[in-house]
Design a protein around this motif. Sequence first.
Motif, short mmCIF file in Angstrom:
data_model
loop_
_atom_site.label_atom_id
_atom_site.label_comp_id
_atom_site.label_asym_id
_atom_site.label_seq_id
_atom_site.Cartn_x
_atom_site.Cartn_y
_atom_site.Cartn_z
N GLU A 66 0.82 -1.22 0.00
CA GLU A 66 0.00 0.00 0.00
C GLU A 66 0.85 1.26 0.00
O GLU A 66 0.41 2.31 -0.48
N GLY A 67 2.09 1.16 0.55
CA GLY A 67 2.91 2.37 0.70
C GLY A 67 3.86 2.64 -0.45
O GLY A 67 4.39 3.75 -0.55
N ILE A 68 4.10 1.65 -1.31
CA ILE A 68 5.01 1.87 -2.43
C ILE A 68 4.20 2.36 -3.63
O ILE A 68 3.40 1.62 -4.21
N ARG A 69 4.43 3.60 -3.99
CA ARG A 69 3.72 4.18 -5.12
C ARG A 69 4.42 3.89 -6.45
O ARG A 69 3.81 4.01 -7.51
N ALA A 70 5.68 3.56 -6.39
CA ALA A 70 6.46 3.35 -7.61
C ALA A 70 6.02 2.07 -8.30
O ALA A 70 5.89 1.02 -7.67
N PRO A 71 5.83 2.11 -9.63
CA PRO A 71 5.45 0.89 -10.35
C PRO A 71 6.61 -0.05 -10.62
O PRO A 71 6.41 -1.20 -10.96
N TRP A 72 7.86 0.46 -10.48
CA TRP A 72 9.03 -0.35 -10.78
C TRP A 72 10.03 -0.29 -9.63
O TRP A 72 10.11 0.70 -8.91
N VAL A 73 10.79 -1.38 -9.48
CA VAL A 73 11.79 -1.49 -8.42
C VAL A 73 13.06 -2.07 -9.01
O VAL A 73 13.02 -3.10 -9.71
N LEU A 74 14.20 -1.41 -8.76
CA LEU A 74 15.49 -1.99 -9.10
C LEU A 74 15.96 -2.86 -7.93
O LEU A 74 15.97 -2.41 -6.78
N ALA A 75 16.32 -4.08 -8.23
CA ALA A 75 16.84 -4.99 -7.20
C ALA A 75 18.17 -5.53 -7.67
O ALA A 75 18.46 -5.57 -8.87
N ALA A 76 18.99 -5.96 -6.73
CA ALA A 76 20.33 -6.46 -7.05
C ALA A 76 20.48 -7.89 -6.58
O ALA A 76 20.05 -8.25 -5.48
N GLN A 77 21.08 -8.72 -7.41
CA GLN A 77 21.40 -10.09 -7.01
C GLN A 77 22.73 -10.16 -6.25
O GLN A 77 23.02 -11.14 -5.61
N ARG B 151 18.50 -5.85 -11.72
CA ARG B 151 17.35 -6.22 -12.54
C ARG B 151 16.17 -5.34 -12.21
O ARG B 151 16.09 -4.76 -11.12
N VAL B 152 15.24 -5.25 -13.15
CA VAL B 152 14.05 -4.41 -13.02
C VAL B 152 12.87 -5.30 -12.68
O VAL B 152 12.57 -6.26 -13.40
N LEU B 153 12.20 -5.00 -11.59
CA LEU B 153 11.03 -5.75 -11.15
C LEU B 153 9.81 -4.85 -11.15
O LEU B 153 9.91 -3.64 -10.85
N SER B 154 8.67 -5.43 -11.45
CA SER B 154 7.42 -4.70 -11.23
C SER B 154 7.12 -4.69 -9.74
O SER B 154 7.73 -5.43 -8.96
N ALA B 155 6.17 -3.87 -9.34
CA ALA B 155 5.80 -3.82 -7.92
C ALA B 155 5.31 -5.19 -7.45
O ALA B 155 5.59 -5.61 -6.32
N ALA B 156 4.60 -5.92 -8.33
CA ALA B 156 4.10 -7.25 -7.97
C ALA B 156 5.26 -8.23 -7.81
O ALA B 156 5.26 -9.07 -6.90
N ASP B 157 6.25 -8.14 -8.72
CA ASP B 157 7.42 -9.02 -8.61
C ASP B 157 8.19 -8.75 -7.32
O ASP B 157 8.69 -9.67 -6.67
N ALA B 158 8.32 -7.47 -6.97
CA ALA B 158 9.03 -7.13 -5.73
C ALA B 158 8.29 -7.67 -4.52
O ALA B 158 8.91 -8.14 -3.56
N ASP B 159 6.95 -7.65 -4.55
CA ASP B 159 6.18 -8.20 -3.45
C ASP B 159 6.37 -9.72 -3.37
O ASP B 159 6.46 -10.28 -2.28
N ALA B 160 6.45 -10.38 -4.52
CA ALA B 160 6.69 -11.82 -4.53
C ALA B 160 8.07 -12.14 -3.95
O ALA B 160 8.24 -13.14 -3.24
N ALA B 161 9.06 -11.29 -4.25
CA ALA B 161 10.40 -11.50 -3.67
C ALA B 161 10.36 -11.36 -2.16
O ALA B 161 11.03 -12.11 -1.43
N ARG B 162 9.59 -10.38 -1.65
CA ARG B 162 9.45 -10.23 -0.20
C ARG B 162 8.79 -11.46 0.39
O ARG B 162 9.14 -11.91 1.50
N ALA B 163 7.82 -12.05 -0.32
CA ALA B 163 7.15 -13.26 0.17
C ALA B 163 8.13 -14.42 0.27
O ALA B 163 8.07 -15.22 1.20
N GLN B 164 9.07 -14.52 -0.71
CA GLN B 164 10.08 -15.57 -0.64
C GLN B 164 10.99 -15.40 0.57
O GLN B 164 11.33 -16.39 1.24
N ARG B 165 11.37 -14.16 0.85
CA ARG B 165 12.20 -13.93 2.03
C ARG B 165 11.41 -14.26 3.30
O ARG B 165 11.97 -14.77 4.27
N GLN B 166 10.12 -13.99 3.28
CA GLN B 166 9.27 -14.33 4.43
C GLN B 166 9.22 -15.83 4.63
O GLN B 166 9.29 -16.33 5.76
#
Length: 850
Positions: A535-546, A703-718
Amino acid sequence: MMLRYALQTVRDRKAGFLGAFVALLCAAALVTACGTLLETGLRGKIGTERYAATPILVSADQNVHATTVKEKKGGRTKTKHKAKPVAERAWLPAATVDTVRAVPGVARAVPELTFQAVPLVRTPGRPVPAYGHAWTSAALTPFTLTEGRAPQNGGEIVVDRALAARAGLRPGSELAVQSTGEPRTYRVSGVAKTDRGDLSRQSALFFGDDEARRLAARDGRVSAVGVLPAPGVSTTELAARVERALQGTTAQVATGDERGPVEFLDAAGARIKLVSMGGAMGGTSLLVAILVVVGTFALSVRQRYRELALLRAIAATPGQLRRMIGREALLVGLAAGVAGALAGLPLAAWLHGRFVDSGVVPATLERTAGIFPMGAAVAASLLGAWAAARITGRRIARIRPAEALAEAAVERGRPGWIRSVLGVLLLAGGAVLVVVLGSLRTEPASTPVTFLAVVVLAGAVSLLGPPLVRGATALLAGPLRLAGPGGHLATANLRGNATRMASAVTPLALLIGMTCTVLFITPTLGDAARAQAREGIRAPWVLAAQGPGVTREAAERIRRTPGVTAATEIVHTSVRVGLTKYAAQGVTPAGLTRTWDPEVTGGGLDGFGEGSAAVSELAADQLGLKPGSPLKLTLGDGTPVTLTVSAVYARGLGFGDLTLPHGLVAAHADNPLAGSVLVATEPGSGAGREELAAAVEAFPGVRVLSAADADAARAQRQDAGAEINLLAMGLVLAFTAIAVVNTLAMSTAERFREFAMLRLAGAKRRQVLRMLRTEALAVVLIGTALGSGIALAVLTAFSVGMTGAAAPAVLPVAYAAVVGVAGVLALAATALPGRVALRVPPVDVATAKG
């Protein structure tokens, strides 16, 4: 006399004591394993590698200190000094080198720089951390060249022999390295080795002195100073001189095994985590063990009521019976304690290895295998067995001889008043813990209370079990009768032998309650945090690093991409306010409100920048802060700062309790690279995934992730966090599962005579088996209802306290699996002993003595 009788009884009734032996053995193994982890946290050795040839090491204080003075009666005062570790490496002023060098007896004072330097190359095997250093500090190990030469300019490096072998490097090879800034390709000028063999816990990359200082990005500071004594100078004496020379500074002097924690900060921090984890696991396991062992001994003594009644009838005194039962328990407890303590050592090694594999504990913290956990396990087994036997044998030893045989023939209709009162007290205590849990708002405070509440409520179920079973049987009587004659017999048994059935229900309820709590506590907190982040991330894209992170230049490339309106770099750390630890993030202020909405409830983010801080409502409440308040805190590397609170926000679970300026956090973090970059774009501008990916294609691992992809990555860490919790409590759950099987098997095995009488009365073998299955199904249903109720109450209170909403996360598939496994264990533990019992001809059982 009673000792001799106790020895004979144990020898002749091995099968009767087997269940108690198994319960005590598992409990001792569990105590040994948890105690070993606790001892590892307290006394585990952290050996040094880099500083093997450096007898004296000077480093900065890695702790925050606080002193409290309390007034006592009579005008006296009590002073307490407390210290807590900081999250990042603390650095020393470079002038410390000159101070140390001037101490008489110092041959060399070698300045050390330690910073992240990750080789961007694939290597086989488990990855190890890689650190960069200046070549002049190679003497601290010492490293000597086996090939090539020392670095002579900023574009050359020397690598250790183990890294060279894994990556296939030799003098002249090129190697890309990601350090604290932009990635750069270096030429390998040499390969170095140590006389003590290759480094096993880290990789070392040596740069020229100027390049090392640039990469360390700590002008005028060093991470440590290695001190080499002059010939003939005692290390102990020289260390004392250095300490005197550094009095009044934050520098600390380490020798011997004290050098390891200076080199491996993660291992030093893991000690505290392991002490906390081992203590929590040990405390929970001990409470579970007490509950299980008492229940098992109660069932064991009840199985011997006929024998004990005969002893009372032939004039055995209550004191003699109590001594006999106690001595039997001590014999069983001693054998089980010794066997369990020995079994606990490989169990502790396995658990430590799993923690290392999962990254919870670094390999640099060596496991201890001392005698203290084993001694504690044997002592706990002896004390637990003796206490459980005395408690459970108390009533049969006190009744009059004439009543003893009647007591043995028929189960008592109502439990004793002492048991009922204790059960009500435990139930009230559990309710209080649930209420308290609903008011706790930090995870370190709520987690131990959560598991304590489960055990206390399960203890209440144990003591109040008979009336609970009778009440549940009344509700299940109708459905059970549909099973035919077997159902009628099962209903009669549940009513007439409620105490025996309650002994089977208790471990089952504990297993389901504890397992559901362990499985769902992390999703309950994690789902709420993810919801706030979404709800708090307004950005549609997220840069993440491996790799280590996203560099500043990569973020700048994104900002210059057409259609991008803002790019917010985020770096994570933890800080301390006083001695209290808070999760913190550093954010770049430009365009912050376009990418991020923490739901500000006080103040505002306009003008957020250097000298500002935003805090969560929880932190504001705990620290008494509001917009405009000064906030004094200690950054990750121990640097104290004072900031001004500009905003208070509601979404603290999703974004941490403190938000600080990016530049401030990055300048005091071991890894200053952004963990992620939030990217906002102009709607309809055409700036999408492909355009953003093209802008950062020169940066490996980004890599470039969508907001949904970034949320899925957080779920994996969870999910990874949930696995760690399950691993931490896995031994307790396994012990409880064994207790379920053990108790049900004991309960079924004692019914040989009952089954024989049913067979002689005309019941067929399949009818008796159907009765057993129906009883087991009823026990599973009752245990599931009670265990689920305990877990639901505890998880709901945890959710209210941590998230502010009564919304525990229950995963249907996981819950069904828990109930299914518990049901299979219960049915198997009932059916197998039942089939064995029914193989014996009923006439032989009915005419057998005793």
